[in-house]
Design a protein around this motif. Structure first.
Motif: not given
Length: 195
Positions: A34-53, A80-87
């Motif tokens: 959650x902390x990384x997500x709140x600071x992360x400014x660069x977004x990967x393409x949503x489609x790529x994240x969905x395919x990864x999940x 926990x870290x990866x799934x929270x970041x992705x969510x």
């Protein structure tokens, strides 16, 4: 917020079955994600994240399974870290968390209770992240409360059904639902990447 309410209600109704060591290993990683997500400014393409999940879920459901090391304390923290970041970017990490929790081989009530606890915490961290980003929850409060109330009713009915299911039927249904959700993610991911 609706998912937070739904999973929180499920947690309250099934807390006796909670697998505490698994939850306590998941929580620190979710906080970091959650902390990384709140600071992360660069977004990967949503489609790529969905395919990864989708790939992760399908692998954990139908592949040889995750190595024992991945199911230990460190692996669970990383999950926990990866799934929270992705969510925070996709909002579709539930199937990934569910598939990971299921890999531990706990009885159905423990799987459901522990999943609810992990998701409750994950959605709570997201609420803080989105609140800090300026989302006004008060504007949506009536709708949120109504949807959470219906989610609690659905959870109550679902837990009654869960107690009547055998482990075999639960496992079969669990795999089918997660597979269907994963295939939907594949479709969404491909359509977004190709659009």
């Amino acid at each position: 917020m609706v998912q937070l309410g739904s999973n929180g209600g499920r947690l309250v109704m099934s807390w006796r079955h909670l697998h505490w060591p698994l939850l306590l290993a998941f929580l620190p990683g979710a906080g970091v994600g959650a902390l990384v997500a709140s600071w992360l400014l660069i977004r990967l393409p949503t489609g790529l994240l969905e395919l990864t999940i989708a790939a992760f879920v399908l692998y954990t459901l139908w592949g040889p399974g995750l190595p024992k090391r991945a199911l230990g304390r460190w692996g669970t923290g990383i999950a926990g870290a990866v799934t929270t970041l992705l969510s925070s970017f996709v909002g579709a990490s539930g199937p990934m968390v569910a598939a990971f929790i299921k890999q531990h081989g706990n009885p159905r009530q423990t799987t459901v209770a522990t999943f609810a606890a992990c998701m409750t915490f994950q959605h709570l961290t997201k609420a803080f992240v989105f609140g800090a980003a300026g989302f006004l929850f008060a504007d949506w409060l009536a709708l949120i409360v109504a949807m959470v109330a219906m989610g609690v009713v659905g959870t109550w009915l679902g837990l009654r059904l869960l107690n009547r299911l055998s482990e075999h039927r639960f496992d079969h249904g669990f795999r089918l639902v997660l597979t269907a959700l994963s295939l939907r993610l594949v479709w969404l991911g491909l359509s977004r990447l190709l659009a």
